[in-house]
Design a protein around this motif. Structure first.
Motif, PDB file in Angstrom:
ATOM      1  N   ASP A   5     105.897  56.704  14.138  1.00 27.69           N
ATOM      2  CA  ASP A   5     106.951  55.571  14.091  1.00 27.69           C
ATOM      3  C   ASP A   5     106.460  54.180  14.395  1.00 27.69           C
ATOM      4  OD1 ASP A   5     108.995  57.198  12.920  1.00 27.69           O
ATOM      5  OD2 ASP A   5     110.209  56.811  14.760  1.00 27.69           O
ATOM      6  N   GLU A   6     105.583  54.281  15.582  1.00 23.41           N
ATOM      7  CA  GLU A   6     104.945  53.306  16.466  1.00 23.41           C
ATOM      8  C   GLU A   6     103.498  52.624  15.374  1.00 23.41           C
ATOM      9  OE1 GLU A   6     106.911  53.785  20.712  1.00 23.41           O
ATOM     10  OE2 GLU A   6     104.738  54.613  20.141  1.00 23.41           O
ATOM     11  N   ALA A   7     102.987  54.076  15.211  1.00 24.55           N
ATOM     12  CA  ALA A   7     101.489  54.133  14.755  1.00 24.55           C
ATOM     13  C   ALA A   7     101.822  53.989  12.875  1.00 24.55           C
ATOM     14  CB  ALA A   7     100.756  55.921  14.510  1.00 24.55           C
ATOM     15  N   GLU A   8     102.681  54.241  12.161  1.00 30.34           N
ATOM     16  CA  GLU A   8     102.929  53.749  10.428  1.00 30.34           C
ATOM     17  C   GLU A   8     103.353  51.826  10.974  1.00 30.34           C
ATOM     18  OE1 GLU A   8     105.791  57.223   8.695  1.00 30.34           O
ATOM     19  OE2 GLU A   8     106.835  55.418  10.517  1.00 30.34           O
ATOM     20  N   SER A   9     104.252  51.755  12.195  1.00 26.08           N
ATOM     21  CA  SER A   9     104.427  50.194  12.144  1.00 26.08           C
ATOM     22  C   SER A   9     103.264  49.592  11.884  1.00 26.08           C
ATOM     23  CB  SER A   9     104.992  49.950  13.095  1.00 26.08           C
ATOM     24  OG  SER A   9     105.400  48.707  13.686  1.00 26.08           O
ATOM     25  N   TYR A  10     102.419  49.855  12.775  1.00 25.94           N
ATOM     26  CA  TYR A  10     101.012  49.151  12.885  1.00 25.94           C
ATOM     27  C   TYR A  10     100.291  49.127  11.455  1.00 25.94           C
ATOM     28  CZ  TYR A  10      96.658  47.613  14.901  1.00 25.94           C
ATOM     29  OH  TYR A  10      95.507  46.711  15.556  1.00 25.94           O
ATOM     30  N   ILE A  11      99.666  50.134  10.769  1.00 25.46           N
ATOM     31  CA  ILE A  11      98.968  50.351   9.966  1.00 25.46           C
ATOM     32  C   ILE A  11     100.112  50.211   8.619  1.00 25.46           C
ATOM     33  CG2 ILE A  11      97.556  52.478  11.441  1.00 25.46           C
ATOM     34  CD1 ILE A  11      98.875  54.415   9.270  1.00 25.46           C
ATOM     35  N   GLY A  12     100.886  49.749   9.033  1.00 24.94           N
ATOM     36  CA  GLY A  12     101.354  49.883   7.588  1.00 24.94           C
ATOM     37  C   GLY A  12     101.681  50.143   6.482  1.00 24.94           C
ATOM     38  N   GLU A  13     101.736  51.752   6.587  1.00 23.41           N
ATOM     39  CA  GLU A  13     101.784  52.609   5.947  1.00 23.41           C
ATOM     40  C   GLU A  13     102.689  54.419   5.968  1.00 23.41           C
ATOM     41  OE1 GLU A  13      97.703  53.973   4.247  1.00 23.41           O
ATOM     42  OE2 GLU A  13      97.068  52.816   3.700  1.00 23.41           O
ATOM     43  N   PRO A  14     103.496  55.287   5.635  1.00 20.89           N
ATOM     44  CA  PRO A  14     104.400  56.055   6.041  1.00 20.89           C
ATOM     45  C   PRO A  14     103.047  57.330   6.121  1.00 20.89           C
ATOM     46  CG  PRO A  14     104.238  56.001   3.965  1.00 20.89           C
ATOM     47  CD  PRO A  14     103.528  54.512   3.709  1.00 20.89           C
ATOM     48  N   ILE A  15     103.155  58.127   7.365  1.00 18.22           N
ATOM     49  CA  ILE A  15     102.530  58.892   7.471  1.00 18.22           C
ATOM     50  C   ILE A  15     103.902  60.856   7.340  1.00 18.22           C
ATOM     51  CG2 ILE A  15     101.907  60.109  10.385  1.00 18.22           C
ATOM     52  CD1 ILE A  15     101.544  57.385  11.019  1.00 18.22           C
ATOM     53  N   LYS A  16     104.128  61.652   6.994  1.00 22.64           N
ATOM     54  CA  LYS A  16     104.393  61.733   6.515  1.00 22.64           C
ATOM     55  C   LYS A  16     103.539  63.501   6.278  1.00 22.64           C
ATOM     56  CE  LYS A  16     107.770  59.293   4.915  1.00 22.64           C
ATOM     57  NZ  LYS A  16     108.758  59.143   5.940  1.00 22.64           N
ATOM     58  N   THR A  17     102.290  63.393   5.523  1.00 22.15           N
ATOM     59  CA  THR A  17     101.239  64.767   5.648  1.00 22.15           C
ATOM     60  C   THR A  17     100.871  64.963   7.067  1.00 22.15           C
ATOM     61  OG1 THR A  17     100.526  63.501   4.697  1.00 22.15           O
ATOM     62  CG2 THR A  17     101.625  64.600   3.624  1.00 22.15           C
ATOM     63  N   ASP A  18     100.473  65.911   7.217  1.00 21.03           N
ATOM     64  CA  ASP A  18      98.711  66.379   9.000  1.00 21.03           C
ATOM     65  C   ASP A  18      97.758  65.078   8.208  1.00 21.03           C
ATOM     66  OD1 ASP A  18     101.414  68.022  10.274  1.00 21.03           O
ATOM     67  OD2 ASP A  18      99.706  69.404   9.397  1.00 21.03           O
ATOM     68  N   GLU A  19      98.067  65.437   6.461  1.00 26.08           N
ATOM     69  CA  GLU A  19      96.489  64.742   6.095  1.00 26.08           C
ATOM     70  C   GLU A  19      96.079  63.312   6.526  1.00 26.08           C
ATOM     71  OE1 GLU A  19      92.703  63.930   5.162  1.00 26.08           O
ATOM     72  OE2 GLU A  19      93.449  65.943   5.880  1.00 26.08           O
ATOM     73  N   GLN A  20      97.481  62.732   6.263  1.00 23.48           N
ATOM     74  CA  GLN A  20      98.277  61.300   6.813  1.00 23.48           C
ATOM     75  C   GLN A  20      97.674  60.740   8.094  1.00 23.48           C
ATOM     76  OE1 GLN A  20     101.125  61.233   4.628  1.00 23.48           O
ATOM     77  NE2 GLN A  20     100.927  59.340   3.187  1.00 23.48           N
ATOM     78  N   TRP A  21      98.378  62.203   8.824  1.00 26.89           N
ATOM     79  CA  TRP A  21      98.767  62.036  10.521  1.00 26.89           C
ATOM     80  C   TRP A  21      97.112  61.919  11.066  1.00 26.89           C
ATOM     81  CZ3 TRP A  21     101.649  66.167  13.733  1.00 26.89           C
ATOM     82  CH2 TRP A  21     101.107  65.664  14.376  1.00 26.89           C
ATOM     83  N   ARG A  22      95.722  62.522  10.213  1.00 24.29           N
ATOM     84  CA  ARG A  22      94.946  63.068  10.534  1.00 24.29           C
ATOM     85  C   ARG A  22      93.897  61.016  10.898  1.00 24.29           C
ATOM     86  NH1 ARG A  22      91.854  67.692  12.100  1.00 24.29           N
ATOM     87  NH2 ARG A  22      93.456  68.467  10.648  1.00 24.29           N
ATOM     88  N   HIS A  23      94.093  61.063   9.286  1.00 28.03           N
ATOM     89  CA  HIS A  23      93.780  59.669   9.318  1.00 28.03           C
ATOM     90  C   HIS A  23      94.278  58.637   9.748  1.00 28.03           C
ATOM     91  CE1 HIS A  23      92.036  56.628   5.648  1.00 28.03           C
ATOM     92  NE2 HIS A  23      93.055  55.946   6.425  1.00 28.03           N
ATOM     93  N   ALA A  24      95.769  57.981  10.249  1.00 24.51           N
ATOM     94  CA  ALA A  24      95.540  57.738  10.992  1.00 24.51           C
ATOM     95  C   ALA A  24      95.547  57.425  12.576  1.00 24.51           C
ATOM     96  CB  ALA A  24      98.073  57.160  11.484  1.00 24.51           C
ATOM     97  N   VAL A  25      94.229  58.521  12.969  1.00 24.45           N
ATOM     98  CA  VAL A  25      94.271  58.448  13.935  1.00 24.45           C
ATOM     99  C   VAL A  25      92.791  57.794  13.795  1.00 24.45           C
ATOM    100  CG1 VAL A  25      93.082  59.913  15.869  1.00 24.45           C
ATOM    101  CG2 VAL A  25      95.346  60.601  15.451  1.00 24.45           C
ATOM    102  N   TRP A  26      92.276  58.277  12.559  1.00 25.33           N
ATOM    103  CA  TRP A  26      90.654  57.831  11.893  1.00 25.33           C
ATOM    104  C   TRP A  26      90.721  56.290  12.325  1.00 25.33           C
ATOM    105  CZ3 TRP A  26      86.943  60.256  13.368  1.00 25.33           C
ATOM    106  CH2 TRP A  26      86.227  61.530  12.850  1.00 25.33           C
ATOM    107  N   GLU A  27      91.786  55.758  11.667  1.00 23.70           N
ATOM    108  CA  GLU A  27      91.979  54.220  11.487  1.00 23.70           C
ATOM    109  C   GLU A  27      91.956  53.625  12.147  1.00 23.70           C
ATOM    110  OE1 GLU A  27      94.360  52.000   9.287  1.00 23.70           O
ATOM    111  OE2 GLU A  27      94.989  53.546   7.717  1.00 23.70           O
TER     112      GLU A  27
END
Length: 364
Positions: free
Chosen positions: A243-265
């Motif tokens: 939830d905190e990651a979504e708040s910072y990057i401004g995008e939903p994180i639903k899939t594992d690929e989106q989750w992985r991409h959030a770490v890269w961001e």
């Protein structure tokens, strides 16, 4: 280092406020010679300015929230608009304080840098904390009450909602922290939670980056993610939930690929190591080398979710400080989190370094 330098350090250790003149007379050397010797020791990092503070090797400084946790566990499903039977508990809490206690129980020297009110809640915190951390950097103030966190848990121990009054943490300004700069400069690791104002987080980041001091930044809630700046340079470890990651990057994180991409961001913004937790889905963690998924560990019976995130961050940092391999750093965090979920306590009392090691081996 020569015999005279050893003698100077011993005198400083006994009395950091001794004048140079008195020190020179004790050592039977000239005052200019002593001044040159002290200047050399300061440059080498063996002495930290006036008063002549000796570096405290291995000390972890935790900056941020210290409050009282009040938890209300529902005895029956919640009914709105009426009184509900609960069992209530009160204990010392706060993200920075919880991490400090976990690390203290794991055998680390820890100092808590926080602000609290001069009230009964501070006494609760002091009684529950003093055995595991130094409170000499925690200041009591008259202006505001000690911070508080109140959580309502459903019959399974899951948090339904929580309320936090952490206004007093706004007094943890850069000016306040600058009074303790010599202590921060001597730290083996600085941990700061996002209860602190944005300008304070930035101040600590810049200090850590310029002096190459390891720094961990720990998120506390989605609304407070705006306290994290646009650059994460200077951050050795950044830990947050999904939830905190979504708040910072401004995008939903639903899939594992989106989750992985959030770490890269987060890594692209400058954080050296990042962990994004997601409860029963596990953790996505990585650095510039790679990002990988770590599944959640099996749990026997969940008792209370409070403190599990802090337990994860603490054991992860314990692994980092003890130079565990990257996968084991994350697994240490996961192990402590699972064991805390099984405990009714925010910080479990049986936690030790040896015990955590055994638990990690059992859960592999």
């Amino acid at each position: 280092m020569g015999r005279k330098e050893d003698e100077v350090l011993e005198l400083i250790r006994r009395n950091p406020y001794m004048s140079q003149q008195e020190m020179a007379e004790r050592l039977k050397i000239s005052r200019p010679s002593l001044a040159n010797m002290i200047s050399s020791l300061i440059r080498e990092g063996k002495v930290l300015g006036r008063a002549y503070m000796l570096p405290e090797k291995g000390t972890v400084i935790c900056i941020g929230g210290a409050n009282v946790d009040r938890k209300f566990l529902l005895s029956e499903p919640l009914q709105m608009g009426t009184s509900n039977p609960v069992s209530a508990t009160k204990s010392a809490g706060g993200v920075a304080r919880n991490i400090a206690e976990n690390l203290g129980r794991l055998g680390h020297e820890v100092k808590l840098l926080s602000v609290v009110g001069r009230d009964n809640d501070w006494q609760t915190i002091e009684e529950g904390s003093a055995a595991f951390m130094s409170l000499e950097l925690t200041e009591t103030l008259r202006e505001l009450p000690t911070g508080s966190y109140t959580a309502v848990l459903d019959t399974d121990g899951e948090m339904m909602f929580a309320m936090a009054d952490m206004e007093i943490c706004d007094l943890l300004t850069p000016e306040h922290l600058s009074r303790y700069e010599s202590v921060l400069l001597s730290a083996a690791l600085i941990v700061i939670d996002l209860n602190c104002p944005a300008e304070t987080v930035s101040f600590v980041q810049q200090l850590a980056e310029s002096r190459e001091i390891p720094l961990a930044v720990i998120a506390v809630s989605a609304p407070k993610m705006d306290r994290l700046g646009a650059t994460l340079r200077g951050i050795t470890w950044f830990v947050c939930n999904m939830d905190e990651a979504e708040s910072y990057i401004g995008e939903p994180i639903k899939t594992d690929e989106q989750w992985r991409h959030a770490v890269w961001e987060f890594v692209d913004l400058g954080a050296r190591n990042v962990a994004i937790t997601a409860g029963e889905r596990g953790v996505m963690a990585g650095n510039i080398q790679s990002v990988q998924h770590f599944p959640a560990l099996p749990i026997e019976e969940m008792t209370d979710v409070t403190g599990a995130g802090d337990a994860f961050s603490s054991a992860l940092l314990h692994g980092y400080l003890n130079t565990f391999a990257f996968p084991d750093v994350v697994k240490a965090g996961l192990t402590n989190a699972i064991k805390t979920l099984e405990s009714p306590l925010t910080v479990r009392t049986e936690l030790t370094a040896a015990g955590l090691k055994n638990e990690m081996e059992e859960l592999q």
